[in-house]
Design a protein around this motif. Structure first.
Motif, PDB file in Angstrom:
ATOM      1  N   LEU A   1     -12.917   1.454  -5.825  1.00 20.65           N
ATOM      2  CA  LEU A   1     -12.898   0.054  -6.257  1.00 20.65           C
ATOM      3  C   LEU A   1     -13.064  -0.876  -5.063  1.00 20.65           C
ATOM      4  N   ARG A   2     -14.086  -1.731  -5.105  1.00 21.30           N
ATOM      5  CA  ARG A   2     -14.244  -2.719  -4.037  1.00 21.30           C
ATOM      6  C   ARG A   2     -13.434  -3.966  -4.377  1.00 21.30           C
ATOM      7  N   GLY A   3     -12.912  -4.623  -3.387  1.00 21.58           N
ATOM      8  CA  GLY A   3     -12.331  -5.944  -3.579  1.00 21.58           C
ATOM      9  C   GLY A   3     -10.926  -5.991  -4.154  1.00 21.58           C
ATOM     10  N   ILE A   4     -10.126  -4.944  -3.944  1.00 18.91           N
ATOM     11  CA  ILE A   4      -8.741  -4.998  -4.440  1.00 18.91           C
ATOM     12  C   ILE A   4      -7.993  -6.096  -3.684  1.00 18.91           C
ATOM     13  N   GLU A   5      -7.305  -6.963  -4.445  1.00 17.87           N
ATOM     14  CA  GLU A   5      -6.606  -8.087  -3.815  1.00 17.87           C
ATOM     15  C   GLU A   5      -5.089  -7.992  -3.891  1.00 17.87           C
ATOM     16  N   GLY A   6      -4.598  -7.247  -4.872  1.00 17.67           N
ATOM     17  CA  GLY A   6      -3.150  -7.182  -4.981  1.00 17.67           C
ATOM     18  C   GLY A   6      -2.742  -6.138  -5.993  1.00 17.67           C
ATOM     19  N   ALA A   7      -1.458  -5.812  -5.991  1.00 20.40           N
ATOM     20  CA  ALA A   7      -0.923  -4.851  -6.948  1.00 20.40           C
ATOM     21  C   ALA A   7       0.478  -5.284  -7.338  1.00 20.40           C
TER      22      ALA A   7
ATOM     23  N   SER B   1       9.890  13.744  -6.439  1.00 19.67           N
ATOM     24  CA  SER B   1       8.852  12.750  -6.120  1.00 19.67           C
ATOM     25  C   SER B   1       9.294  11.360  -6.543  1.00 19.67           C
ATOM     26  N   TRP B   2       8.712  10.375  -5.836  1.00 18.54           N
ATOM     27  CA  TRP B   2       8.940   8.947  -6.084  1.00 18.54           C
ATOM     28  C   TRP B   2       7.639   8.435  -6.677  1.00 18.54           C
ATOM     29  N   GLN B   3       7.713   7.805  -7.872  1.00 16.54           N
ATOM     30  CA  GLN B   3       6.483   7.458  -8.593  1.00 16.54           C
ATOM     31  C   GLN B   3       6.472   5.982  -8.982  1.00 16.54           C
ATOM     32  N   VAL B   4       5.317   5.334  -8.825  1.00 17.30           N
ATOM     33  CA  VAL B   4       5.185   3.927  -9.236  1.00 17.30           C
ATOM     34  C   VAL B   4       4.005   3.765 -10.181  1.00 17.30           C
ATOM     35  N   THR B   5       4.103   2.781 -11.057  1.00 19.16           N
ATOM     36  CA  THR B   5       2.954   2.350 -11.849  1.00 19.16           C
ATOM     37  C   THR B   5       2.496   1.030 -11.244  1.00 19.16           C
ATOM     38  N   LEU B   6       1.208   0.940 -10.938  1.00 16.16           N
ATOM     39  CA  LEU B   6       0.656  -0.248 -10.276  1.00 16.16           C
ATOM     40  C   LEU B   6      -0.415  -0.912 -11.134  1.00 16.16           C
ATOM     41  N   GLU B   7      -0.331  -2.228 -11.277  1.00 17.82           N
ATOM     42  CA  GLU B   7      -1.432  -2.987 -11.881  1.00 17.82           C
ATOM     43  C   GLU B   7      -2.260  -3.596 -10.765  1.00 17.82           C
ATOM     44  N   LEU B   8      -3.436  -3.061 -10.554  1.00 13.42           N
ATOM     45  CA  LEU B   8      -4.313  -3.512  -9.472  1.00 13.42           C
ATOM     46  C   LEU B   8      -5.254  -4.615  -9.949  1.00 13.42           C
ATOM     47  N   THR B   9      -5.422  -5.659  -9.131  1.00 18.21           N
ATOM     48  CA  THR B   9      -6.404  -6.709  -9.417  1.00 18.21           C
ATOM     49  C   THR B   9      -7.516  -6.618  -8.376  1.00 18.21           C
ATOM     50  N   PHE B  10      -8.762  -6.537  -8.835  1.00 21.41           N
ATOM     51  CA  PHE B  10      -9.863  -6.494  -7.862  1.00 21.41           C
ATOM     52  C   PHE B  10     -10.976  -7.432  -8.329  1.00 21.41           C
ATOM     53  N   VAL B  11     -11.557  -8.140  -7.382  1.00 22.66           N
ATOM     54  CA  VAL B  11     -12.575  -9.139  -7.682  1.00 22.66           C
ATOM     55  C   VAL B  11     -13.912  -8.455  -7.947  1.00 22.66           C
ATOM     56  N   LEU B  12     -14.640  -8.931  -8.929  1.00 20.77           N
ATOM     57  CA  LEU B  12     -15.979  -8.411  -9.234  1.00 20.77           C
ATOM     58  C   LEU B  12     -17.002  -9.260  -8.512  1.00 20.77           C
TER      59      LEU B  12
ATOM     60  N   LYS C   1      -5.868  -6.430   1.561  1.00 24.63           N
ATOM     61  CA  LYS C   1      -7.171  -6.891   2.080  1.00 24.63           C
ATOM     62  C   LYS C   1      -7.895  -5.714   2.708  1.00 24.63           C
ATOM     63  N   ASP C   2      -9.158  -5.533   2.348  1.00 27.73           N
ATOM     64  CA  ASP C   2      -9.959  -4.427   2.887  1.00 27.73           C
ATOM     65  C   ASP C   2      -9.240  -3.089   2.718  1.00 27.73           C
ATOM     66  N   GLY C   3      -8.607  -2.918   1.570  1.00 27.35           N
ATOM     67  CA  GLY C   3      -7.973  -1.638   1.257  1.00 27.35           C
ATOM     68  C   GLY C   3      -6.639  -1.397   1.928  1.00 27.35           C
ATOM     69  N   ALA C   4      -6.134  -2.373   2.714  1.00 28.55           N
ATOM     70  CA  ALA C   4      -4.840  -2.192   3.387  1.00 28.55           C
ATOM     71  C   ALA C   4      -3.842  -3.235   2.896  1.00 28.55           C
ATOM     72  N   ILE C   5      -2.577  -2.862   2.832  1.00 26.01           N
ATOM     73  CA  ILE C   5      -1.523  -3.785   2.407  1.00 26.01           C
ATOM     74  C   ILE C   5      -1.270  -4.792   3.522  1.00 26.01           C
ATOM     75  N   THR C   6      -1.384  -6.091   3.186  1.00 26.35           N
ATOM     76  CA  THR C   6      -1.129  -7.119   4.203  1.00 26.35           C
ATOM     77  C   THR C   6       0.278  -7.689   4.093  1.00 26.35           C
ATOM     78  N   SER C   7       0.868  -7.669   2.900  1.00 21.47           N
ATOM     79  CA  SER C   7       2.264  -8.111   2.799  1.00 21.47           C
ATOM     80  C   SER C   7       2.932  -7.520   1.563  1.00 21.47           C
ATOM     81  N   TRP C   8       4.259  -7.405   1.664  1.00 16.77           N
ATOM     82  CA  TRP C   8       5.133  -6.910   0.587  1.00 16.77           C
ATOM     83  C   TRP C   8       5.902  -8.126   0.103  1.00 16.77           C
TER      84      TRP C   8
END
Lengths: 78, 78, 78, 78, 78, 78, 78, 78, 78, 78, 78, 78
Positions: C33-39, C55-66, E49-56
């Motif tokens: 996925l290109r352009g991921i901005e947050g989770a 194991s430690w497990q999370v569910t993430l909602e990823l937002t990525f710009v088109l 940003k660019d696939g890396a976490i910039t802040s929590w």
């Protein structure tokens, strides 16, 4: 090593029952998604015409494991 | 026969209004998704700078029907 | 001009911590996925065997710009 | 360095439309709050009299960034 | 005699971890709010940003007790 | 003396906008319900065909005051 | 054959971190509950005194499998 | 032209199954409500006596379209 | 002209009853907030020691109207 | 005189259907819990392997009445 | 045989207490609805003027059983 | 050192008031559970017969601290 799964939502409709709708929805999803492990039935709805139920419909949240081959062999990621 | 739809979530932003954001989001989604039938507006947000609204943003849950041709002609399933 | 993003849900699991699971999930998603901005971390779960956390497990909602190139270069829309 | 924002809730009412209520609510909040960055529209309500809508009302959750000057110049913290 | 507390919401962001964001958010809030007793972590988000976490980033609901001196010495009530 | 209101749910659809749907829904409800005081917009949905929006639809929770004449003149109670 | 599990809720508090609270809560629960398989972290809270965090607290929903020996050897059912 | 529907809630109980409860609830509702189009199954409950299920019960949110004849022929509006 | 209100959350505790806690919380809030119009009781909690209730506690969401004099005479906005 | 019930949560899984899972879950719970009066089906999940459903699983919130004999004969209270 | 109930929502307001509001709301509803079996108190609100509580208000979801005589003797169904 | 509490749910019913139901539910729970610290009132319901309230019923989430003696002296853990 981390293990990654994806969660996607589908809706499936059957003329006979909710359980048939679930089974058919999973069968159809399985044609394009590898590694489906489970489904949460988020909603149950019936469609009605002239006082009779015309279809039984479910919304399913499917979880499927992603293999580690990456984008080339895993176009389903998005 | 069962009927299957898929539900996907997008966010769309307009400089003029929420309704413009909805219209533009659906227009853009329609370029890659066949068979969109409806959208639920899950959230309404405005972005602000120096006390003025810079954009009107909506989150949309889109429902689109899957045709029965299967994976080859339906890469959009995932 | 409207700006469109897409929201997708993944689940990621690590043997060491929730924060490692988040980092690994995003790294893996970033391969396709290109352009991921947050989770947004929607859920935190631990898996357990014989009284110990496996194991430690999370569910993430990823937002990525088109981007605006449309379907040909953006197969990830769906 | 950490960045801190505050979230506060207001309700705004307009005689003409929801979007006017949002705009007016933000304009009014901007008189006392520095650094408003966004607003989530939590609820949409209409008030009615004799079968006609008398006002369009929204509840807004405003996010505004706190500068680092501390209590003396930031009485708005609470 | 009745005891009164107030609940306010802040958002805090750290470059290192969620727990650092929580600690920094409370430290900053403590400069202007007397009597903070607890915080509920309402949301966990990461910015990328660019696939890396910039802040929590966390959203915190802070509860702080109001003393009984009334408005003159308690400007924080609102 | 106690004051009693009733809350009922309708859905209204317009070809032009959400606000037109709200206005029309209230106008129609007002033909049979006396004393409507307000409406909460519970959901916003758009219906779509061939990539274009065909209708804007809202779900409204209407509150209307019951007068005290009792069942004979208030068949609307149920 | 059917498989039955039970879900119970505990709260655990640590002076060092949320992850320590989770680990300690599961260790303590494991002394009386056989077959714990997982835990969902329902809430994250911090307790604060004089502007400093005194404890990190989580609410956990534990799932544990019941064996089939019945009430005599399974007093934990309730 | 606007199209208006009404949403009402019923509960139905069957001695045999949830799907029978749904079917019977809709059949009974159809005696007094014209134009029922669908039902959302809001809750599934079983009633139990002496360790055996005595009835399967559902709560249904029914949507039915209102025709345009107005109050005289549409006493069902409220 | 737009009308603006603010919503703030307090918690109030009484040794005698929930209704006393509500009354006292509003009396205390009224010392610093002008124009309180209503309160929604978001939560009811009891605190217990040695098997006896020591206090009745409520969380209240207060709505109060802001007058139009602006920041100088309205320090309560934040 | 007051009447007290307790609410506990179980999960039950069947290879054949949701209704079989419910029936089996209640039968199993009835071995250790006296006085079960009802169950709310909180969630419906299916487990899947190689594209086929392997089990139908429900989460049940059981309500059971406590008799008044106290701790000695009612170890199930906790 | 199936048993059908209907669920309707009212709001009731008293000058003295929440419990008086509930009692009065049910008394008023009982004038037009036969067979009320229970009410869930969905919300508790107080209305305030000049710092004093002017009314205690509840929202009630009433459940009432429908007899089997059908539309002629059961105009309350809708 | 970690501190562990358990959360359990009961329902209590009184013929006189909600507050009596809460008091009686806690008194009854205190016979078998040591260390109850608080209760959240999750739901308020009234039961009705022939238009009159027959009982006031609450659902309570009780939190009670577990001492560290372990399973032998703490059969209440499950």
């Amino acid at each position: 090593m981390a293990s990654i799964a994806r969660i996607t939502t589908i809706s499936a409709r059957s003329e006979t029952s909710f359980e048939d709708a679930i089974t058919q929805g999973i069968t159809r999803a399985n044609e394009t998604l590898r590694g489906i492990e489970g489904a949460w039935v988020k909603d149950h709805v019936v469609n009605i015409k002239d006082g009779a139920i015309t279809s039984w419909q479910v919304t399913l949240e499917l979880t499927f494991v992603l293999d580690d081959a990456g984008p080339a062999v895993d176009p389903s990621f998005d």
